[in-house]
Design a protein around this motif. Structure first.
Motif, PDB file in Angstrom:
ATOM      1  N   GLU A  74      20.214   5.218   9.451  1.00 53.88           N
ATOM      2  CA  GLU A  74      18.988   6.008   9.433  1.00 53.88           C
ATOM      3  C   GLU A  74      19.060   7.017   8.299  1.00 53.88           C
ATOM      4  O   GLU A  74      20.141   7.455   7.909  1.00 53.88           O
ATOM      5  CB  GLU A  74      18.804   6.740  10.764  1.00 53.88           C
ATOM      6  N   ASP A 124      18.016  13.666  14.206  1.00 50.00           N
ATOM      7  CA  ASP A 124      18.467  12.466  14.900  1.00 50.00           C
ATOM      8  C   ASP A 124      17.557  12.096  16.069  1.00 50.00           C
ATOM      9  O   ASP A 124      17.266  10.923  16.304  1.00 50.00           O
ATOM     10  CB  ASP A 124      19.906  12.710  15.387  1.00 50.00           C
ATOM     11  N   LYS A 141      24.096   4.461  12.014  1.00 48.88           N
ATOM     12  CA  LYS A 141      22.763   4.039  12.465  1.00 48.88           C
ATOM     13  C   LYS A 141      21.888   3.513  11.335  1.00 48.88           C
ATOM     14  O   LYS A 141      20.786   3.034  11.581  1.00 48.88           O
ATOM     15  CB  LYS A 141      22.053   5.227  13.114  1.00 48.88           C
TER      16      LYS A 141
END
Lengths: 311, 897
Positions: free
Chosen positions: B466, B505, B464
């Motif tokens: 992230e 998350d 992701k």
């Protein structure tokens, strides 16, 4: 400041653990129920939040594959800022606590059946206090005399293979609108709606897929205007007796539109929108059970069991 | 020379040893780096030379060679001992020792006072008949570079009869590094008889800036011969006309041990045990990936951290009890994630000192040990730098002169995430960078240093992109140090910020910490007389931290308090805006009434305000040293009180703390010896006992305060005791290596710690071993170099497994669908014995103006499946072991100029 390291290191340790979590022999997931081990899947208080004079019914979802399960329930009101884990242990006396009838003790025996009911006494809460919490402790054993078989386990707060100990928190409040348990509407098996209580026939040797639909009527957290937000996260856990699942837990996100329609939509996590697959053990035929257990974040819980027939 | 057909060529040069003896007298803050010490030293000069007669047998057999010697010179200039460092032949060795023993010198001086020193010296034996004719020049007219010392020179150069405009100027560079070569001797000799003056020969000494200048040369052809310790002799033929002639030499290092002068007879460290490491040794320790700071984990008294994490566990203390200073300032983290690499570029360091206990009163607020890391000055002899590329990250360094000062910039950026993306199943990866910038400048006769450094660590979800976990730190410091005769002043100040954030998350759990900090330190050392000096000073810091922890599930109800820790449901938000203000004052004397005894009493007062809680800590300390045999054997003892304030969050009631807490305390006692059987070999041993009391531990008591029930949460009720033995057998880098290996220098150490660390959290809990207790810790390191640029070494580690508390069952919590593990007896089990072998091989390729080093570092060579962790199944009925690193190779290349 030492604070920095102290906070950072547990997180780093957790991350390191995550890196290595796939090392070594794999454990059986909690959702994969087996024939030689009993397991508690959930304890439900209906309703999960009560006020003085309200009647509460408590039951549980239990996987007990061999023999018969025997129950012993306690209700425990913390007297000294005890936490849920230590409430019974810290208050237990020499004998089985008195029954939860009549004059209410802070620790009492609520019953020995699979379910029990209890009416909360009309205790006023201190000024400025909206809610307090009390605890339900369940002890399960294959022995009919649970207290005799599990007294040591209860005193030590240490479960054994034949004395399972489980806990549930119940909210006691003076709110007018109280939290309700969520509801599961039905299963969708192989893209067809399954009628609750009826077994669904699936092809043996093949994967079966399923989804679960949440009943929006149980989402009082969103319809209750006293809550400050228009969304809620909920946890869905799956259990099965006949094989493995792609996913054993999902996080659901339910949101109520603020455009006046107050329409509620619930979706599972982005990665989990695809149907869940159940992969039965090799050569599995016959009945298979899938439990879906849904929890809100205020102590509400519900479950729905779907039977599958692999033929 | 009378009685001899030989002519000798003698040279000796001096470099100060940067390690322990040189800095022992006055530990930091005034950084006694090589240049600083060097400026204060007056080197011994040879005043009486006694030639060695050429042994008859050697002459007949035409044996030649250079005997390398180590010469002890006392503070009157007399030679007290001569040792052969590298032998040629017994008869030549004997002749050289006999001659040098009769040498006389002017005494070496430090700050104007005579001192004893040990100097390197080489005595060549060269047969005069063999010297006929200089070595032949090659086809390019250049003589071969890698040759033994020149054969012979006319002892008394013929003075020119008149002035000539011709001269040869030059600059000497180290081949492959472009650093200037100092302490050189340059001989210029005419290759033939010159008109009017005949044969001309001159000798000059090179300057500290690497240049030389030979004047007054008649026109003609000359051979220029350059000698410098540690380098091959260089010869060049130069034609001089009527004017200057400029040349450049790039000298190749011989790879021989660095010539050093060891200053002896000086006062030793203030502490009973102080382990100092030489950077040139530890940079290539196997298993450390060239990271000097990771070598600390190989020191005696330091336990191995699980998973090789960068935790420093010193003498059975918790990691947080050891303070790590960088240039006198505490740094929040020493390593990037998982201890992969340190946050400071190792090439910028000048020294690392590790004091496992009984440390000086100059430091406080710590119950464990002290790690003091210092940086060197930026190079000022030109622009230098490097690019270092390995499997995990790339680092670059650039440094050079700015006016009279210097500047250095270093940056490192990881790409471990890109590597881990290639491994199936890996979801998370660390990403990090760090930087250091420093500027040195001489101001008002002192040294000013401005520094900025920082690090950024992130955990990234690879799919992701992230980054749920981020830590960021930046620091800006300024410091000034100056000598006033023998007195010294050090002052510094710094500001810093450290931020940490964690976001899961689903963005439903957020943790953040934002801190700002200001720090200061000033101290002054006054030398009252030759036997007494004292240091006094103060330091302190102000730190403010905003801590926030919140959950966001969308379910708070009317009347719910999101800050109520007792409410198991609903969203949570815990915050505190806390601060620590610390003002500390210290004084320490150093009194050595005679040559054997040294007394170092110290006193430290720390006044703190942690949130609303005030704490005063008064710590007296004493170190005594008895020198049984100067430079050979000393016995040291220390006792002292060491206090450490509680953690900032521990005083906040709403954060499960207790504002009524006071400081943790420990009493350190150590008895140690230092034995130096050989100049480069030392044996250090220490037995220690540490008593810890008033430790902050968890309390489940409920107090009645002003009519309300209040959880106590924490209380100063814990005890601890740690005792053990440390042993360090160390061989510094020199030529005394196992002959069959053919190495030209090597180093190694064997470190062993036997200890037991126990705790008792409250009266209700029995004594038990501490979480990081390790009974046996053994580390063996050996590394050596060959002349052809190869270097190889190994590290072997063995340690007792750390204790662990087993889970003996689990209670099902229906609210969270989790089992709460029930713990058995505290630390009643241990992980299995840990052992691991690491190896490292380096190869250096040198070019004229730059060099390239390639290395491979392999950890866990024989693949010991070490258990690092015990994991449990969901209901704590089964468990399994989690193993540490498999065979773990790392390789890289480094180009530097």
């Amino acid at each position: 400041m030492h604070t920095k390291l102290q906070i950072a290191m547990p997180i780093v340790m957790a991350i390191v653990f995550l890196f290595n979590a796939n090392c070594g022999d794999d454990f059986r997931p909690a959702g994969q129920l087996v024939d030689d081990e009993a397991q508690v899947l959930g304890i439900r208080a209906e309703p999960p939040e009560v006020g003085g004079g309200d009647t509460l019914t408590v039951d549980s979802l239990v996987h007990w594959p061999q023999g018969e399960a025997h129950y012993l329930w306690f209700l425990c009101i913390p007297t000294n800022l005890e936490q849920v884990q230590s409430c019974v242990k810290s208050q237990i006396g020499d004998a089985l606590p008195p029954p939860c009838e009549g004059a209410m003790a802070t620790l009492c025996t609520a019953g020995t059946d699979p379910t029990f009911t209890w009416t909360a006494p009309p205790i006023p809460l201190p000024e400025g206090v909206t809610e307090v919490f009390f605890f339900v402790q369940q002890v399960l054993s294959s022995s009919p005399d649970v207290w005799a078989a599990c007294e040591k386990a209860i005193r030590n707060n240490l479960p054994t293979a034949d004395c399972l100990i489980s806990l549930k928190t119940v909210t006691f409040s003076n709110r007018e609108i109280k939290n309700l348990n969520p509801l599961i509407s039905h299963f969708v098996v192989n893209e067809a709606i399954a009628t609750p209580g009826e077994a669904v026939v699936v092809t043996a040797g093949e994967k079966a897929s399923f989804n679960v639909v949440i009943d929006h009527a149980g989402l009082d957290e969103l319809t209750d205007e006293s809550t400050s937000t228009n969304f809620i996260f909920m946890d869905m856990d799956f259990f099965t007796t006949c094989g493995t699942l792609d996913r054993y837990d999902e996080q659901w996100y339910c949101e109520m539109a603020l455009d006046g329609t107050r329409e509620i939509t619930c979706v599972a996590d982005d990665d989990e929108e695809a149907p869940n697959n159940i992969k039965p053990r090799k050569d599995w035929t016959g009945e298979c059970v899938v439990h879906a257990v849904l929890r809100d974040n205020l102590g509400g819980i519900t479950w729905l069991t779907q039977e599958l027939s692999f033929m | 020379m009378a009685g001899s057909s030989i002519f000798f060529f003698l040279f000796f040069f001096f470099f100060l040893l940067l390690s322990a003896p040189a800095r022992a007298q006055d530990p930091p803050p005034p950084a006694d780096d090589a240049q600083a010490v060097r400026a204060r030293v007056e080197y011994p000069k040879l005043v009486k030379f006694v030639p060695a007669p050429y042994p008859e047998a050697a002459r007949k057999e035409k044996r030649e060679g250079v005997v390398f010697l180590s010469v002890d010179i006392d503070d009157t200039g007399k030679v007290t001992a001569v040792k052969v460092v590298r032998s040629v032949a017994p008869d030549l060795d004997e002749a050289a020792v006999a001659a040098v023993t009769q040498f006389e010198f002017t005494p070496a001086k430090l700050d104007g006072k005579p001192i004893a020193v040990t100097v390197p010296l080489s005595y060549p034996f060269k047969l005069k008949d063999a010297a006929t004719g200089a070595p032949a020049a090659d086809t390019n007219g250049k003589p071969p570079a890698d040759e033994p010392p020149p054969d012979s020179y006319t002892p008394d150069p013929v003075p020119p009869r008149r002035d000539f405009p011709g001269r040869i100027t030059g600059t000497l560079w180290r081949f492959g590094q472009r650093t200037r070569v100092t302490d050189s001797t340059v001989v210029v000799a005419s290759t033939e008889e010159l008109p009017e003056v005949g044969r001309v020969q001159k000798r000059v000494f090179g300057g500290d800036d690497g240049t030389f200048n030979v004047k007054n040369l008649p026109p003609g052809e000359y051979e220029v011969i350059v000698e410098a310790p540690g380098f091959f002799v260089q010869r060049k033929t130069v034609t001089v006309a009527d004017g200057p002639r400029s040349v450049e030499y790039f000298l190749k290092a011989t790879g021989e041990p660095i010539y050093i002068t060891i200053i002896t007879g000086r006062a030793l460290a203030r502490e009973v045990t102080r382990y100092a490491v030489r950077l040139e040794e530890i940079l290539n320790i196997p298993g450390t990936q060239g990271d000097a700071l990771r070598s600390i984990q190989n020191m005696p008294g330091v336990a191995r951290a699980p998973f090789g994490l960068g935790l420093i566990v010193v003498r059975g203390s918790a990691p947080r009890d050891t303070r790590i200073f960088f240039e006198g300032f505490e740094i929040p983290q020493l390593f990037h994630f998982f201890g992969l690499t340190s946050v400071i570029n190792s090439d910028l360091l000048s020294k690392i000192e590790f004091v496992p206990g009984n440390f000086s009163a100059r430091y406080g607020r710590a119950m464990g040990g002290i790690i003091d890391v210092s940086v060197r000055k930026a190079k000022t002899d030109g622009w230098h730098g490097y690019l270092d590329i390995d499997l995990w990250d790339t680092a670059a360094l650039l440094e050079g002169p700015v006016g009279k000062g210097g500047i250095a910039l270093s940056v490192r950026r990881s790409y471990i995430d890109s590597v881990l993306r290639l491994i199936p199943g890996i979801e998370l990866a660390p990403v990090y960078y760090d930087y250091q910038a420093m500027f040195d400048y001489p101001i008002l006769g002192g040294d000013f240093k401005l520094m900025s450094f920082g690090a950024d660590d992130r955990i990234m979800f690879l799919e992701k992109d992230e980054t749920p976990y981020i830590t960021i730190s930046h620091k800006l410091t300024a410091q000034y140090r100056k000598r006033f005769g023998e007195d010294r002043l050090f002052a510094s100040a710094g500001v810093a910020l450290f931020n940490l954030s964690f976001l899961n998350d689903d963005q439903t759990f957020r943790l953040s910490l934002e801190t700002q900090q200001a720090e200061w330190r000033m101290e002054y050392l006054h030398q009252f007389n030759s036997t007494l000096s004292a240091t006094a000073g103060f330091d302190g810091n102000f730190a403010r931290g905003l801590f926030s922890l919140s959950t966001r599930f969308g379910g708070n109800r009317e009347g719910s308090d999101e800050g109520d820790i007792n409410n198991p449901f609903g969203d949570k938000k815990f915050e505190f805006d806390g601060y620590i203000l610390a003002n500390s004052f210290f004084t320490e004397a150093n009194w050595h009434p005679d040559k054997r005894w040294t007394f170092i009493p110290g006193l430290r007062l720390d006044l703190l305000r942690v949130g609303e809680t005030e704490v005063a800590m008064l710590d007296p300390r004493l170190t005594v040293r008895y020198c049984v045999k100067p430079d050979k054997l000393s016995i040291n003892a220390g006792v002292g009180l060491y206090s450490q304030e509680m953690e900032i969050q521990e005083v906040y009631q709403d954060f499960l703390g207790n504002p009524r807490l006071t400081s943790n305390k420990s009493l350190h006692t150590t008895l140690g010896t230092t034995i130096k059987p050989l100049p480069a070999v030392s044996i250090e041993s220490a037995v220690f006992y540490k008593h810890l009391f008033d430790l902050v531990t968890a309390s489940d008591r409920v107090l009645m305060i002003q009519g309300e029930q209040v959880r106590e949460n924490l209380r100063n009720q814990g005890y601890g005791r740690v005792y053990g033995l440390e042993l360090l057998l160390k061989k510094e880098s020199d030529a005394l290596c196992p002959p069959f290996l053919g190495m030209n220098k090597c180093f190694g150490w064997l470190s062993y710690t036997l200890s037991r660390s126990e705790r008792k959290e409250s009266d209700q809990i029995d004594w038990h071993v501490f979480t990081f207790d390790q009974t046996h810790i053994l580390t063996a390191i050996f590394s050596g170099q060959w002349r052809n640029g190869w270097q190889a070494g190994f590290r072997f580690r063995l340690s007792t497994g750390i204790p662990l508390t087993p889970f003996i069952g689990g209670i099902y919590d229906s609210d969270s669908n989790r089992y709460q593990g029930i713990q058995g007896a505290l630390n009643s089990e241990r992980l299995p014995l840990f052992h691991q072998l690491d190896i490292r091989v380096d190869k250096k390729f040198e070019f004229q103006r730059w060099s390239l080093t390639a290395y491979i570092d392999i950890q866990n060579v024989y693949y010991n499946k070490a258990t690092e962790f015990i994991d449990y199944n969901f209901n704590y009925t089964k468990r399994r072991t989690i193993e540490g690193l498999p065979i773990f190779p790392s390789f890289g290349v480094k180009g530097e100029f």
